[in-house]
Design an enzyme around this catalytic site. Sequence first.
Site, short mmCIF file in Angstrom:
data_model
loop_
_atom_site.label_atom_id
_atom_site.label_comp_id
_atom_site.label_asym_id
_atom_site.label_seq_id
_atom_site.Cartn_x
_atom_site.Cartn_y
_atom_site.Cartn_z
N LYS A 87 55.03 95.58 -11.69
CA LYS A 87 55.99 94.78 -10.93
C LYS A 87 55.34 94.17 -9.71
O LYS A 87 55.80 93.17 -9.17
CB LYS A 87 57.14 95.68 -10.44
CG LYS A 87 58.02 96.21 -11.53
CD LYS A 87 58.93 97.33 -11.01
CE LYS A 87 59.62 98.03 -12.18
NZ LYS A 87 60.24 99.30 -11.83
N LYS A 103 48.18 102.60 -4.61
CA LYS A 103 49.26 101.91 -3.87
C LYS A 103 48.94 101.81 -2.38
O LYS A 103 49.29 100.82 -1.74
CB LYS A 103 50.59 102.62 -4.07
CG LYS A 103 51.17 102.39 -5.45
CD LYS A 103 52.67 102.62 -5.47
CE LYS A 103 53.24 102.21 -6.82
NZ LYS A 103 54.60 102.65 -7.02
N LYS A 118 46.79 97.20 -15.13
CA LYS A 118 48.07 97.56 -15.73
C LYS A 118 49.10 96.45 -15.49
O LYS A 118 49.11 95.85 -14.41
CB LYS A 118 48.51 98.86 -15.04
CG LYS A 118 49.62 99.60 -15.68
CD LYS A 118 49.90 100.90 -14.93
CE LYS A 118 50.55 100.66 -13.59
NZ LYS A 118 51.10 101.83 -12.93
#
Length: 335
Positions: A201, A115, A198
């Site tokens: 969102k 992230k 993956k």
Amino acid sequence: MEKPTKRILSGVQPSGDLHLGNYLGAIKNFVSLQKEYECFFCVVDLHAITVWQDPKVLANKTREVTAAFIASGIDPKKNNIFVQSQVPQHAQLGWLFNCVARMGWLNRMTQFKDKAGKNSENVSVGLFSYPTLMAADILIYLATHVPVGDDQKQHLELTRDIAQKFNNDFKTDFFPIPEPLILGEATRVMSLRDGSKKMSKSDPSDYSRIMLTDTAENITQKIKKAKTDPEPLPQDKTGLEKRPEAENLISIFASLQDTSIESVIKDYAGKEFSTFKKDLADLSVSKLEPITSEMNKLMSDVSYIDSILNQGKENAIAVAEPVLQKTKEIIGFLS
Ligand code: TYM
């Protein structure tokens, strides 16, 4: 204090539209586990704000996750559905765990590295300490089991390490060492555009994921456009090696139909992907459309959703507060 033997806690962030990965990796399993376990299902808004959330939409996203839980089949009367920020004990125990977890442990978290990327000097401190709050979410209920998708495995190992270190440091057996429940054939749903990534969102492409708010038409279109290779479906599971996109679509099918990957392959061995995709689109629509329409219905009655969350908050606090008090006593705080 009585210790539970079969108590579940799991959380879902209200940080965007829920997708098929959230459903198959987590929510669908919550629905089956509710029969066997005492369950606490938490909408983790404190985790969501570790990255920027628009204040104008956060409350509604929080209600939407609640609606998705109920629409998927979680009985709000038998289970505790609540919002993390409304139960202050999570953040309080989270602080205590910040003082138990070691920097080295958090530095190894792959989700943080993914992230933060090259931007690690400029992300929030909350994003770094995210897993200690997650440990608090679980341990504030002395939860014994945690159903999650495969991507949360490392965070659960950290939770176990925190529980163990706390118990060792204070010479107690107060916190349980919770077990992850990573169940079903779709524990890691991948992007429809790239089988090595993956489904998430945050992927910029809408076509990478199926959302629980998608219409039947959207779903069909996304599956039709999903990346595949030119080969037909294999004869057995070994034929899926190095075919991540094929493997992904087949595991989605198996999970939606509550069957095994082997049995799907048996039914479609040697068939073209165009045929398979048509059936997968029909199956997805038949399973997801009732959930979407129930979610929409629930979202038109905000007061009902808020009443569920209010009750959930009270139930959650009744369990969490004594655990926090006992933890503080063990640490040696004045009561
Ligand atoms: P979140 O909100 O990202 O995801 C919610 C759940 O969905 C699962 N999931 C997936 N499963 C399969 N394939 C995918 N592509 C996929 N994407 C997401 C996640 O594994 C998760 O189970 N850190 C958690 C939230 C959390 C939590 C907790 C979970 C906070 N506190 C305590 C369990 C216990 C998260 O990011 O979820």
